[in-house]
Design a protein around this motif. Structure first.
Motif, short mmCIF file in Angstrom:
data_model
loop_
_atom_site.label_atom_id
_atom_site.label_comp_id
_atom_site.label_asym_id
_atom_site.label_seq_id
_atom_site.Cartn_x
_atom_site.Cartn_y
_atom_site.Cartn_z
N GLY A 104 -9.74 2.97 -0.19
CA GLY A 104 -8.85 2.97 -1.14
C GLY A 104 -9.00 2.17 -2.29
N TRP A 105 -8.19 2.39 -3.46
CA TRP A 105 -8.47 1.50 -4.56
C TRP A 105 -7.25 1.25 -5.47
CZ3 TRP A 105 -13.27 -0.54 -4.34
CH2 TRP A 105 -14.31 0.13 -3.59
N ASP A 106 -7.30 0.57 -6.49
CA ASP A 106 -5.99 0.30 -7.39
C ASP A 106 -6.35 0.23 -8.69
OD1 ASP A 106 -3.12 -0.21 -6.61
OD2 ASP A 106 -3.69 -1.33 -8.45
N MET A 107 -5.31 0.70 -9.37
CA MET A 107 -5.72 0.67 -11.05
C MET A 107 -4.74 -0.51 -11.76
SD MET A 107 -8.00 2.95 -12.08
CE MET A 107 -7.54 2.48 -13.80
N GLY A 108 -3.94 -1.23 -10.83
CA GLY A 108 -3.13 -2.13 -11.54
C GLY A 108 -3.67 -3.08 -12.30
N GLN A 109 -3.37 -3.24 -13.67
CA GLN A 109 -3.85 -4.41 -14.57
C GLN A 109 -4.60 -3.57 -15.58
OE1 GLN A 109 -3.11 -8.88 -12.55
NE2 GLN A 109 -5.16 -8.00 -12.82
N TYR A 110 -5.32 -2.37 -15.15
CA TYR A 110 -6.15 -1.58 -16.10
C TYR A 110 -5.23 -1.54 -17.54
CZ TYR A 110 -9.39 1.42 -18.18
OH TYR A 110 -10.39 2.05 -18.88
N GLU A 111 -3.74 -1.25 -17.40
CA GLU A 111 -3.01 -0.75 -18.46
C GLU A 111 -2.81 -1.88 -19.52
OE1 GLU A 111 -0.51 -2.76 -15.18
OE2 GLU A 111 -2.03 -0.93 -15.32
N ILE A 112 -3.14 -3.41 -18.90
CA ILE A 112 -2.43 -4.36 -19.77
C ILE A 112 -4.10 -4.94 -20.22
CG2 ILE A 112 -0.39 -4.87 -18.88
CD1 ILE A 112 -1.75 -7.14 -17.28
N GLY A 113 -5.21 -4.26 -19.98
CA GLY A 113 -6.33 -4.65 -20.74
C GLY A 113 -7.12 -5.74 -19.66
N TYR A 114 -6.78 -6.06 -18.72
CA TYR A 114 -7.43 -6.82 -17.80
C TYR A 114 -8.96 -6.16 -17.32
CZ TYR A 114 -3.96 -10.38 -17.46
OH TYR A 114 -2.80 -11.11 -17.18
N THR A 115 -9.83 -6.97 -16.90
CA THR A 115 -11.13 -6.18 -16.47
C THR A 115 -11.13 -6.21 -15.18
OG1 THR A 115 -12.36 -8.63 -16.72
CG2 THR A 115 -12.65 -7.26 -18.63
N TRP A 116 -10.17 -6.82 -14.21
CA TRP A 116 -9.93 -6.96 -12.92
C TRP A 116 -8.79 -6.17 -12.49
CZ3 TRP A 116 -10.22 -11.14 -15.62
CH2 TRP A 116 -9.11 -12.19 -15.73
N ASN A 117 -8.68 -5.71 -11.29
CA ASN A 117 -7.26 -4.98 -10.89
C ASN A 117 -6.62 -6.03 -10.00
OD1 ASN A 117 -8.16 -4.92 -8.19
ND2 ASN A 117 -8.64 -2.93 -8.18
N VAL A 118 -5.38 -5.80 -9.63
CA VAL A 118 -4.54 -6.71 -8.81
C VAL A 118 -5.25 -7.06 -7.54
CG1 VAL A 118 -2.46 -5.58 -9.74
CG2 VAL A 118 -3.39 -4.75 -7.86
N GLU A 119 -6.17 -6.38 -7.26
CA GLU A 119 -6.87 -6.92 -5.92
C GLU A 119 -8.01 -7.71 -6.12
OE1 GLU A 119 -7.97 -3.01 -4.14
OE2 GLU A 119 -6.09 -2.73 -3.55
N GLY A 120 -8.29 -8.12 -7.38
CA GLY A 120 -9.41 -8.74 -8.05
C GLY A 120 -10.65 -8.19 -8.14
N THR A 121 -10.68 -6.94 -7.78
CA THR A 121 -11.91 -6.05 -8.02
C THR A 121 -12.28 -5.61 -9.73
OG1 THR A 121 -11.57 -5.05 -6.00
CG2 THR A 121 -13.10 -4.08 -7.48
#
Length: 612
Positions: A104-121
């Protein structure tokens, strides 16, 4: 979970777009592939333009769900208990010796331009991890803990109400949301494997919507608003050329079927019916997790069967796993024999974990859970070649009527030409298996045959598999009771085909009640194994013109010489590089001849053929 298809479609499933070939007097085009997907009783991906690999994944997950369940773990090869970004590491692998089947993976924070997701990846690293999973034959699923589109400073758990209403009430806000979707669309299109193919992904947006903690939750929007944003999101992805996604619908806990469907966006927008269902310490020692979870899971699997969808437990787990027998005594009872495609455990990281690490209290029970052959991890899944389409796929789940699985002149890829008994023996569908009961007349033969268009006439590396179990009492057999043959020019009758028509063949005989041994028919050599219970039998045949490699059921990469065959029984390699009976013959036809000996009965199931 089965289907009906077009005659000779199986010849074209691996062809590239718009390419047309002439095979055994049958022309196959991409239109035929689309017909297979749309008219299968298994259903098809909701994206009519889904890639060939995405379609293959969808149908293979259907097929495997009748045999067991894939085990998954969030961010398994990126994070673990006390570590991150260590090449080759996996808490699961370190405990049981292999990776999970699903990651499993997550796209959270990609939409706001972060280089890492909500899981810290890191998103760049995540792309590589997803590629690694695909290359090793595993499955990737992505959720999206999306920030609030109306106020990007708020996370998915922001406090603003009516976000969905506001998005569609304001053109500027809607365009802002489209920009977020466009960014994720671009990202998923850049997920490409070493084979150059776009990687299929199980995409799980707006999850746990029956809860109240996300801005898309049930207290923050109406059912119609939720359906609207779901449909808009999927339609927008399609408009951006995204065709490598299977879409999973995954509420949190539910109370009824109507509760589950209240915000369901429709059959045209969902491929997988899921459920997020966590255990908590509050269920222990009362042990009420099973009685709480099973009724909800039953709702999901029943609906999936009715709608020809996949089903899954899309998130679960018990934080820190303090219950030492949780895997075998609490997870297995909610997953086993449910026709679920997969179960996903949440991630391990730093001081938090949902699967055991070496030395953790539940690790030994997890090893026992892993040893259950119906719990699929990387090795089994890699050997199933999930991204290649089956050329023949028959598992007797759709109907109890034998006639539905045969068509003498134009069988589809869910049918044989004939399934025939004689001399008093019987064949019937029983408990979703093909049950053959012998009459005791040893000179008579029953047979199963597919005599046209299993594979193109050009050279191939082919995999043929089925499940078999023998049940006594029987008259012990010193000669093969079952003879399995592959070749060209086979006839619809109960005769064993001649060597002149047969590329490769093997036999099965029953030396005592419930036991099976295997035979190289060409060389009259009996294998060393003596097997009981239901076994998966897998024949690998190479007539490609050169030595080839393939992934074996035990997870190893095996080499097979040209014009030879290997035979696997479960994870045991019973025969290696056996010489073909007649190397000049192609692998177009299949016949299984069964002697009516002894009065025993034999269960046959899960016939599958694919080109590797």
């Amino acid at each position: 979970m089965k289907m009906k298809l077009l005659m000779a479609i199986t010849l074209c499933v691996l062809l590239s777009a718009c390419k047309k070939v002439q095979v055994a007097n049958v022309s196959a085009t991409e239109d035929d592939i689309e017909f297979v997907a749309k008219h299968s009783t298994l259903g098809a991906p909701v994206d009519a333009d889904a890639t060939t690999e995405t379609r293959a994944l969808f149908h293979n997950l259907h097929r495997l769900a009748t045999q067991g369940i894939m085990f998954g773990h969030e961010a398994d090869n990126a994070n673990g208990y006390g570590w991150q970004y260590t090449p080759g590491r996996s808490d699961v692998k370190e405990v049981v010796g292999e990776y999970p089947a699903v990651f499993g993976w997550d796209m959270g924070q990609y939409e706001i331009g972060y280089t890492w997701n909500v899981e810290g990846t890191n998103f760049v690293k995540m792309r590589q991890y997803i590629k690694d999973v695909y290359d090793q034959g595993g499955v990737n699923t992505i959720s999206w803990h999306m920030h609030n589109p109306m106020d990007s400073t708020q996370s998915a758990k922001g406090t603003m109400d009516s976000v969905i209403y506001k998005i569609f009430a304001d053109t500027v806000a809607l365009n802002h949301y489209k920009a977020w979707l466009g960014g994720v669309a671009t990202y998923v299109k850049t997920l490409v494997g070493s084979d150059g193919k776009t990687i299929p992904i199980i995409f799980r947006p707006f999850h746990e919507h029956t809860g109240t903690w996300f801005w898309w939750g049930k207290d923050r929007c109406t059912p119609d608003e939720f359906k609207n944003i779901w449909r808009f999101t999927i339609d927008y992805f399609r408009s951006q050329g995204v065709h490598n996604l299977l879409y999973a619908y995954s509420p949190d806990r539910i109370t009824s079927q109507s509760d589950y469907l209240e915000r369901y966006p429709g059959d045209d927008y969902v491929d997988i019916l899921g459920l997020d269902c966590y255990d908590t310490i509050n269920f222990h020692p009362g042990n009420t997790f099973i009685t709480t979870a099973n009724p909800m899971i039953s709702i999901v699997t029943t609906l999936a069967r009715q709608k020809s969808k996949l089903s899954a437990i899309t998130e679960t787990g018990l934080s820190q796993v303090p219950v030492t027998n949780w895997w075998t005594q609490f997870l297995s009872p909610i997953t086993k024999d449910k026709n679920l495609s997969y179960v996903l455990l949440w991630r391990n990281f730093q001081t938090q974990f949902w699967t055991p690490y070496v030395g953790q209290a539940s690790a030994s029970d997890f090893v026992t859970f892993h040893a259950d052959e119906t719990n699929f991890f990387q090795h089994r899944i890699a050997s199933e070649y999930l991204y290649k389409t089956s050329l023949l796929n028959i598992d007797f789940e759709t109907s109890n009527t034998l006639a539905d699985y045969q068509n003498a002149s134009g069988p589809n890829y869910r049918q044989f030409n004939a399934i025939v008994t004689d001399a008093g023996a019987t064949i019937a569908i029983d408990s979703a298996r093909l049950k053959f009961t012998g009459s005791g007349a040893a000179t008579s033969n029953s047979y199963i045959i597919r005599s046209n268009y299993i594979a193109p006439v050009d050279a191939k590396l082919m995999m043929f598999s089925f499940n078999i179990s023998n049940h006594g009492p029987i008259t012990p057999s010193t000669n093969p009771v079952i003879r399995v043959q592959f070749g060209t020019g086979f006839t619809i009758n109960n005769l064993i085909e001649t060597a002149s028509l047969t590329h490769s063949e093997f036999g099965i005989h029953f030396p005592s009640d419930g036991h099976m041994t295997f035979v190289d028919e060409n060389a009259a050599v009996t294998g060393t194994g003596n097997y009981t219970g239901e076994k998966n039998v897998r024949l690998i045949v190479n007539n490609s013109g050169a030595a080839k490699n393939y992934i074996a059921p035990d997870g190893t990469t095996e080499s097979i010489a040209n014009d030879t065959w290997d035979l696997w029984v479960g994870t045991v390699k019973e025969f290696n590089d056996r010489t073909a009976t007649n190397a000049a013959k192609a692998l177009n036809n299949f016949k299984m001849n069964i002697k009516n000996i002894g009065g025993q009965y034999i269960d046959l199931d899960d016939f599958n053929i694919k080109e590797l």
